[in-house]
Scaffold this motif. Sequence first.
Motif, PDB file in Angstrom:
ATOM      1  N   ASN A 165     -19.895  19.668  -5.206  1.00  0.00           N
ATOM      2  CA  ASN A 165     -19.599  20.055  -3.828  1.00  0.00           C
ATOM      3  C   ASN A 165     -20.028  21.488  -3.526  1.00  0.00           C
ATOM      4  OD1 ASN A 165     -18.515  17.570  -3.341  1.00  0.00           O
ATOM      5  ND2 ASN A 165     -16.392  18.195  -3.700  1.00  0.00           N
ATOM      6  N   GLY A 166     -19.984  22.372  -4.530  1.00  0.00           N
ATOM      7  CA  GLY A 166     -20.441  23.742  -4.307  1.00  0.00           C
ATOM      8  C   GLY A 166     -21.925  23.797  -4.002  1.00  0.00           C
ATOM      9  N   GLN A 167     -22.685  22.925  -4.644  1.00  0.00           N
ATOM     10  CA  GLN A 167     -24.128  22.897  -4.411  1.00  0.00           C
ATOM     11  C   GLN A 167     -24.466  22.310  -3.049  1.00  0.00           C
ATOM     12  OE1 GLN A 167     -26.203  20.906  -7.538  1.00  0.00           O
ATOM     13  NE2 GLN A 167     -28.215  21.700  -6.946  1.00  0.00           N
ATOM     14  N   VAL A 168     -23.544  21.492  -2.497  1.00  0.00           N
ATOM     15  CA  VAL A 168     -23.788  20.906  -1.177  1.00  0.00           C
ATOM     16  C   VAL A 168     -23.906  22.001  -0.124  1.00  0.00           C
ATOM     17  CG1 VAL A 168     -22.808  19.429   0.614  1.00  0.00           C
ATOM     18  CG2 VAL A 168     -22.650  18.755  -1.778  1.00  0.00           C
ATOM     19  N   ILE A 169     -23.034  22.996  -0.211  1.00  0.00           N
ATOM     20  CA  ILE A 169     -23.065  24.086   0.776  1.00  0.00           C
ATOM     21  C   ILE A 169     -24.392  24.835   0.711  1.00  0.00           C
ATOM     22  CG2 ILE A 169     -21.917  26.213   1.499  1.00  0.00           C
ATOM     23  CD1 ILE A 169     -19.346  25.067   0.267  1.00  0.00           C
ATOM     24  N   SER A 170     -24.869  25.094  -0.498  1.00  0.00           N
ATOM     25  CA  SER A 170     -26.162  25.766  -0.637  1.00  0.00           C
ATOM     26  C   SER A 170     -27.287  24.910  -0.077  1.00  0.00           C
ATOM     27  CB  SER A 170     -26.422  26.082  -2.113  1.00  0.00           C
ATOM     28  OG  SER A 170     -25.430  26.936  -2.640  1.00  0.00           O
ATOM     29  N   THR A 171     -27.210  23.599  -0.306  1.00  0.00           N
ATOM     30  CA  THR A 171     -28.246  22.700   0.213  1.00  0.00           C
ATOM     31  C   THR A 171     -28.240  22.679   1.735  1.00  0.00           C
ATOM     32  OG1 THR A 171     -28.037  21.325  -1.763  1.00  0.00           O
ATOM     33  CG2 THR A 171     -29.104  20.349   0.155  1.00  0.00           C
ATOM     34  N   LEU A 172     -27.053  22.637   2.338  1.00  0.00           N
ATOM     35  CA  LEU A 172     -26.969  22.641   3.806  1.00  0.00           C
ATOM     36  C   LEU A 172     -27.498  23.951   4.380  1.00  0.00           C
ATOM     37  CD1 LEU A 172     -23.483  20.946   4.312  1.00  0.00           C
ATOM     38  CD2 LEU A 172     -25.732  19.933   4.663  1.00  0.00           C
ATOM     39  N   ASN A 173     -27.170  25.055   3.723  1.00  0.00           N
ATOM     40  CA  ASN A 173     -27.708  26.346   4.185  1.00  0.00           C
ATOM     41  C   ASN A 173     -29.223  26.402   4.029  1.00  0.00           C
ATOM     42  OD1 ASN A 173     -25.161  27.320   4.837  1.00  0.00           O
ATOM     43  ND2 ASN A 173     -24.808  28.137   2.770  1.00  0.00           N
ATOM     44  N   SER A 174     -29.728  25.793   2.943  1.00  0.00           N
ATOM     45  CA  SER A 174     -31.176  25.750   2.745  1.00  0.00           C
ATOM     46  C   SER A 174     -31.844  24.906   3.825  1.00  0.00           C
ATOM     47  CB  SER A 174     -31.482  25.195   1.355  1.00  0.00           C
ATOM     48  OG  SER A 174     -32.873  25.050   1.171  1.00  0.00           O
ATOM     49  N   LYS A 222     -14.573  23.516   6.739  1.00  0.00           N
ATOM     50  CA  LYS A 222     -15.471  24.058   7.759  1.00  0.00           C
ATOM     51  C   LYS A 222     -16.820  24.496   7.197  1.00  0.00           C
ATOM     52  CE  LYS A 222     -12.658  23.789  11.293  1.00  0.00           C
ATOM     53  NZ  LYS A 222     -12.963  22.960  12.494  1.00  0.00           N
ATOM     54  N   GLU A 223     -16.841  24.863   5.924  1.00  0.00           N
ATOM     55  CA  GLU A 223     -18.100  25.320   5.331  1.00  0.00           C
ATOM     56  C   GLU A 223     -19.123  24.199   5.269  1.00  0.00           C
ATOM     57  OE1 GLU A 223     -17.665  28.402   2.020  1.00  0.00           O
ATOM     58  OE2 GLU A 223     -15.795  27.255   1.881  1.00  0.00           O
ATOM     59  N   VAL A 224     -18.679  22.945   5.297  1.00  0.00           N
ATOM     60  CA  VAL A 224     -19.584  21.798   5.328  1.00  0.00           C
ATOM     61  C   VAL A 224     -19.762  21.285   6.743  1.00  0.00           C
ATOM     62  CG1 VAL A 224     -19.843  19.394   4.636  1.00  0.00           C
ATOM     63  CG2 VAL A 224     -19.144  21.099   2.959  1.00  0.00           C
ATOM     64  N   GLU A 225     -18.682  21.253   7.502  1.00  0.00           N
ATOM     65  CA  GLU A 225     -18.737  20.669   8.838  1.00  0.00           C
ATOM     66  C   GLU A 225     -19.650  21.437   9.780  1.00  0.00           C
ATOM     67  OE1 GLU A 225     -15.764  19.617  12.589  1.00  0.00           O
ATOM     68  OE2 GLU A 225     -14.942  20.323  10.677  1.00  0.00           O
ATOM     69  N   MET A 226     -19.575  22.763   9.753  1.00  0.00           N
ATOM     70  CA  MET A 226     -20.348  23.545  10.702  1.00  0.00           C
ATOM     71  C   MET A 226     -21.859  23.476  10.456  1.00  0.00           C
ATOM     72  SD  MET A 226     -17.977  24.188  12.596  1.00  0.00           S
ATOM     73  CE  MET A 226     -18.994  24.982  13.823  1.00  0.00           C
ATOM     74  N   PRO A 227     -22.356  23.588   9.191  1.00  0.00           N
ATOM     75  CA  PRO A 227     -23.803  23.407   9.005  1.00  0.00           C
ATOM     76  C   PRO A 227     -24.289  22.015   9.394  1.00  0.00           C
ATOM     77  CG  PRO A 227     -22.829  24.467   7.081  1.00  0.00           C
ATOM     78  CD  PRO A 227     -21.699  24.028   7.941  1.00  0.00           C
ATOM     79  N   ALA A 244     -40.563  17.705  -7.273  1.00  0.00           N
ATOM     80  CA  ALA A 244     -39.948  17.276  -6.022  1.00  0.00           C
ATOM     81  C   ALA A 244     -40.276  18.268  -4.907  1.00  0.00           C
ATOM     82  CB  ALA A 244     -38.439  17.148  -6.206  1.00  0.00           C
ATOM     83  N   TYR A 245     -40.055  17.859  -3.680  1.00  0.00           N
ATOM     84  CA  TYR A 245     -40.273  18.738  -2.526  1.00  0.00           C
ATOM     85  C   TYR A 245     -39.246  19.869  -2.586  1.00  0.00           C
ATOM     86  CZ  TYR A 245     -41.015  20.110   2.352  1.00  0.00           C
ATOM     87  OH  TYR A 245     -41.302  20.800   3.513  1.00  0.00           O
ATOM     88  N   ILE A 246     -39.703  21.117  -2.612  1.00  0.00           N
ATOM     89  CA  ILE A 246     -38.827  22.269  -2.816  1.00  0.00           C
ATOM     90  C   ILE A 246     -38.366  22.809  -1.464  1.00  0.00           C
ATOM     91  CG2 ILE A 246     -38.610  24.553  -3.821  1.00  0.00           C
ATOM     92  CD1 ILE A 246     -38.861  22.282  -5.855  1.00  0.00           C
ATOM     93  N   LEU A 247     -37.040  22.880  -1.299  1.00  0.00           N
ATOM     94  CA  LEU A 247     -36.455  23.471  -0.102  1.00  0.00           C
ATOM     95  C   LEU A 247     -36.427  25.000  -0.247  1.00  0.00           C
ATOM     96  CD1 LEU A 247     -33.442  21.012   0.322  1.00  0.00           C
ATOM     97  CD2 LEU A 247     -35.548  21.063   1.678  1.00  0.00           C
ATOM     98  N   PRO A 248     -36.328  25.726   0.837  1.00  0.00           N
ATOM     99  CA  PRO A 248     -36.295  27.195   0.737  1.00  0.00           C
ATOM    100  C   PRO A 248     -35.012  27.694   0.068  1.00  0.00           C
ATOM    101  CG  PRO A 248     -35.947  26.491   2.994  1.00  0.00           C
ATOM    102  CD  PRO A 248     -36.350  25.271   2.233  1.00  0.00           C
ATOM    103  N   GLU A 249     -35.094  28.858  -0.526  1.00  0.00           N
ATOM    104  CA  GLU A 249     -33.942  29.463  -1.200  1.00  0.00           C
ATOM    105  C   GLU A 249     -32.898  29.847  -0.154  1.00  0.00           C
ATOM    106  OE1 GLU A 249     -31.803  30.557  -4.417  1.00  0.00           O
ATOM    107  OE2 GLU A 249     -33.908  30.007  -4.623  1.00  0.00           O
TER     108      GLU A 249
END
Length: 818
Positions: free
Chosen positions: A546-555, A615-620, A724-729
């Motif tokens: 779940n912690g990585q999900v937030i980084s993925t959504l921000n990416s 909220k950290e997941v819902e808002m992105p 794989a297709y690389i998303l931005p940092e």
Amino acid sequence: MAVKKTQTTRKTTTRKRKPAAKKKQTESFIVKTQKTFNDGRTRLLLAGLAFFLAFIIFLAFISYLISGEVDQSQLDLANPDVEANNLAGKMGASLAHLFIYEWFGIASFSIVLILSVIGLHLFNIKFIPLGKTINYSIVATLWLSVTLSFIFGNEYLILGGAHGYYLSSWLVSFLGTTGTAFLLFILLAAFILFTFDNSYLWLVHVFGGDEKKELVKVKTVINKQKEEDELDEEYEGPLTLGTNINLDTNELIETVDRKHLLIHDDGKVENRDDLGFEVENTVKEDRVQESEVKSDLESGLILNVEKNEDIQAEEFDEEPYDPTKELSNYKFPPIELLDDHKALDSEVTNEELLQNKNKIIETLKHYKIEITKIKATVGPTITLYEIVPAPGVRISKIKNLEDDIALSLAALGIRIIAPMPGRGTIGIEVPNRNPEIVSMRSVISSLNFQESKYDLPIVLGKTISNESFVIDLAKMPHLLVAGATGQGKSVGLNAIIASLLYKKHPAEVKFIFVDPKKVELTLYEKIEKHFLAKLPDTDDAIITDNGQVISTLNSMSKEMDNRYNLLKLASVRNIKEYNTKFINRRLNPMKGHRYLPYLILVIDEFADLIMTAGKEVEMPIARLAQLARAIGMHLIVATQRPSTNIITGTIKANFPARIAFKVASMIDSRTILDTPGANQLIGRGDMLISEGSDITRLQCAFIDTPELEKITSYISQQQAYGSAYILPEPDSDEDSGIADIDLSKKDELFEDAARMIVLHQQGSTSLIQRKLSIGYNRAGRIIDQLEAAGIVGPFEGSKARQVLMPDEYALEQFLKTI
């Protein structure tokens, strides 16, 4: 005189009715004959007879090739003392001699094939077309008989038969040896061209023609032939849903006999010419032949790369850019990887239809509700009975009888649609006793899906009229899927993903999978380098933390902003226009322009993310849903808890397309669809899809785990990209302002909060809030200051922050230095 005229008139009327009575008797005889033939026992008996004849003839032919001459020298059918060496007896020896020696030679074995296919069709197994098999077998038999006789002559008469020998001798005398050989070759080539559709395209390819134009022509001819074949092979048995048969009223019940039913006040039903019970003709859905699907997929002709034919390549100096060039040899998964899950007993019988109709009429009659017409439409899971109430009947009165009708029919999941949109009727959906399993193979091979021109075509299942339901994810543009546990959400997600894998090239679409359960989407790890996208410097493409999900959504939010900047520089409004410009080389890659694939975020269990990250997941997600449509980023979110604290107003406002499987209560149905109905579904893939104001009931296509494994294995064995297709940092915490905090302006409670956190060894904002009796905002500012000072670690999602000071003594020494 008046009396005489009356008598004459009556006589004339009586004479006119006699032919009608005879016609009615004839029709009744035809109906009885059809019923006898449609009886499963009769068909089983005929199928067994066909297989028996095929087996006997096969034995007779094989034996004749071994002992034919001996049998014919001593064969006497009238003498019981004479025994034949043929395994099929005297009759087998006679038939084999007639077919092989006197007629067609060894080509006579085709009769065994014809009888076997007839037997399979009587068993309702129709993977081999009956009409084409008979036609092609006859032509092949005649050609092979003449050809073998032409090659071997009368020295081996058993190969081509007397028929082949006489006909080949006549051709040689008429055309000569060379002319006969050339004629036989031409006939063979024509037979191959008309039998195998791919052979013509192969010839076009060999001689440098335009394959795509010829493919369109071939498909047109195939579709016409297919319509003729379907008329020839129309199924005349019971209402088997897998065959999509057409029903006529006089085949349904004799009591109706093309007339309508008038309901009297005393409960009696009278046959009248102006009222009645109809069964709507469900037209058999066109399906592309599997050989055609396989050929098209392997040859890459069903490749939906947008090239905008309005912009001609001749306007530019260079050829258009091909995004699929790096994987130009990629082959789409063949249809044979999917299984046909059709059940043999999935049928709606005439008796079931009539019984339900009578019970509906009887129940309505108990409450003094009259109807003028009733019509049934048979679907894969439910049957829709449409009724037309008599004038003056209130719709709400029928709507309130939902439970009473369910009780009378002893059925679960009765749903009343009052009124039916655009039809002027009231619909009553009744579950079938034996629901059909809609296989993914049947909907993938349908013409609706194969010929769709959508950017992101998705086939979900079949409607009540047995048509494949195809939608465009690019226009939806996001999809919310909800339903109780075990009702088909994960299967529905797999059907959506499989649709795109069958239709899109790896260069055109990329998936980001979020799987908190860690077991649902792991099958797709094999295609990481083909279809998946992930964060840089991460090992797993399937996100389970779940912690990585937030980084993925921000990416993804960062990728969205980057794409909008590219669209701004290109002066276009959406990804389709942008890619069209890039393909036609109107955008310079040296300035940062690139081909943009569609990005699809799939979240399997959204409720778990909301519970842990909030909220950290819902808002992105809300931000992506609001803005990401135009730049080709789409969201598919699934949850098994359709409550208001999970599916909030912010989420619902940005997900106009929603799918609801069976849920426990009407409140859950209203949460998903804003209307009841999902609580009345019967489960096992029964679903409602809402697109704005329209709600459609579907039976979701079923795709099993072994089928997905075969698809992913087939793709993974092909050439892939380097990674794989690389998303931005994604932006780090320092980028969000932590490093800019001025420790000279510390909060008054900074040191007290630091001592308390080190004492409890728990870096939590809520702990500071409770122990120091302060508000959340102030506690948040203090925890940020503690992080900037190096007392606690960075934010780690749902986990508490790490405390970097081992004890209070070390803390006191540290506080003296700041």
